[in-house]
Design a protein around this motif. Structure first.
Motif, PDB file in Angstrom:
ATOM      1  N   SER A 100      78.198  36.213  13.003  1.00 32.35           N
ATOM      2  CA  SER A 100      78.875  35.959  11.733  1.00 32.35           C
ATOM      3  C   SER A 100      79.198  37.266  11.029  1.00 32.35           C
ATOM      4  CB  SER A 100      77.981  35.096  10.832  1.00 32.35           C
ATOM      5  OG  SER A 100      76.732  35.732  10.623  1.00 32.35           O
ATOM      6  N   HIS A 101      80.216  37.221  10.179  1.00 33.56           N
ATOM      7  CA  HIS A 101      80.618  38.403   9.423  1.00 33.56           C
ATOM      8  C   HIS A 101      80.263  38.186   7.955  1.00 33.56           C
ATOM      9  CE1 HIS A 101      83.022  42.082   8.816  1.00 33.56           C
ATOM     10  NE2 HIS A 101      83.260  41.546   7.624  1.00 33.56           N
ATOM     11  N   MET A 105      79.045  43.914   5.309  1.00 34.24           N
ATOM     12  CA  MET A 105      79.610  44.728   6.382  1.00 34.24           C
ATOM     13  C   MET A 105      80.897  45.427   5.946  1.00 34.24           C
ATOM     14  SD  MET A 105      79.024  42.173   9.608  1.00 34.24           S
ATOM     15  CE  MET A 105      77.397  41.506   9.985  1.00 34.24           C
ATOM     16  N   ASP A 106      81.524  44.911   4.914  1.00 28.50           N
ATOM     17  CA  ASP A 106      82.776  45.496   4.413  1.00 28.50           C
ATOM     18  C   ASP A 106      82.536  46.560   3.344  1.00 28.50           C
ATOM     19  OD1 ASP A 106      84.320  43.778   6.016  1.00 28.50           O
ATOM     20  OD2 ASP A 106      84.098  42.166   4.535  1.00 28.50           O
ATOM     21  N   ASN A 111      79.600  51.180  11.246  1.00 32.61           N
ATOM     22  CA  ASN A 111      78.527  50.254  11.582  1.00 32.61           C
ATOM     23  C   ASN A 111      77.186  50.967  11.458  1.00 32.61           C
ATOM     24  OD1 ASN A 111      80.403  48.242  12.217  1.00 32.61           O
ATOM     25  ND2 ASN A 111      80.537  48.905  14.358  1.00 32.61           N
ATOM     26  N   ASN A 140      74.511  45.851  11.231  1.00 32.76           N
ATOM     27  CA  ASN A 140      75.313  45.198  12.259  1.00 32.76           C
ATOM     28  C   ASN A 140      74.378  44.934  13.433  1.00 32.76           C
ATOM     29  OD1 ASN A 140      77.147  47.477  10.900  1.00 32.76           O
ATOM     30  ND2 ASN A 140      78.409  45.685  11.309  1.00 32.76           N
TER      31      ASN A 140
END
Length: 240
Positions: A100-101, A105-106, A111, A140
């Motif tokens: 899943s994102h 992470m943004d 990473n 990540n």
């Protein structure tokens, strides 16, 4: 936990050498009544749970290794989290596909992979090594074989905020590399088992799964075992 028979003489010698660095850091700090944890929280009047020490973390721009210290678990003073950032990774070393994102992470332009956490007691000595689920450190997720390779590259070779702490943490991870390797493999197995048990949940974001593997440690006892195993293997080698 550790299959000592599989370790080579060279591996045992490297572990023993790393252990001497660990002990030497204790020796140097003890001269001024300091310790590993105290070095990081020095100058802070109050130690706050969840805050990173030092502020902004510690980062080696050459190796792309990173760590911070904080607290939020019972039974310890706090713990270190160690990482490798993507600039320290090689071509083909990518996060696991299909995961899943999440929005965290943004919030960065690369990473980051969590390697191992080190639990510490109130005297500034390590209690255990443990791995965590993805949500714990907003990382990540990389497969175990990649994370094991990343552990080999972890090195904090900078002077700030404390050279003894940076040397100690680098050496501790080298000392326990075979144990850490096993913990990372157990981490992935735990994820697989959890996903099978709760298929309707996002395993990487499940707050019911925080610590994925853990192993209590004693540097002194471990070093004694290393020396014994090394003596045994060298004796067998000489005997032919």
């Amino acid at each position: 936990m550790l299959d000592w028979d599989k370790l080579t003489i060279l591996e045992l010698e490297e572990m023993a050498e790393a252990g001497q660095y660990v002990l030497n850091c204790y020796r140097v700090l003890a001269k001024t009544s300091d310790n590993i944890v105290g070095e990081l929280i020095k100058g802070h009047d109050t130690f706050y749970e969840m805050e990173h020490y030092p502020p902004g973390d510690v980062f080696d721009p050459e190796t792309h290794s990173q760590y911070y210290y904080h607290a939020h678990r019972d039974g310890e003073h706090g713990h270190f989290h160690t990482f490798l950032r993507s600039d320290g990774m090689m071509a083909g070393e990518e996060p696991v596909s299909g995961q899943s994102h999440m929005s965290y992470m943004d919030e960065r332009d690369d990473n980051i992979c969590h390697l191992i956490a080190v639990s510490m007691d109130n005297r500034g000595f390590p209690l255990s090594l443990f791995t965590t689920n993805r949500w714990v450190t907003a990382e990540n997720w990389y497969a175990a074989e990649d994370v094991v390779a990343f552990v080999d590259r972890f090195e904090i070779d900078v002077a700030q905020p404390s050279w003894p702490v940076n040397i100690w943490l680098t050496a501790l991870i080298r000392l326990y590399k075979p144990v850490i390797r096993q913990l990372i493999l157990e981490r992935d197995q735990k994820i697989i088992e959890w996903q099978s048990t709760y298929p309707e949940r996002d395993v990487f974001e499940d707050r019911d799964l925080e610590v994925t593997s853990e192993f209590k440690i004693s540097v002194e006892e471990y070093l004694t075992e290393i020396e014994n195993r090394l003596t045994e293997k060298l004796g067998k080698q000489l005997a032919g």
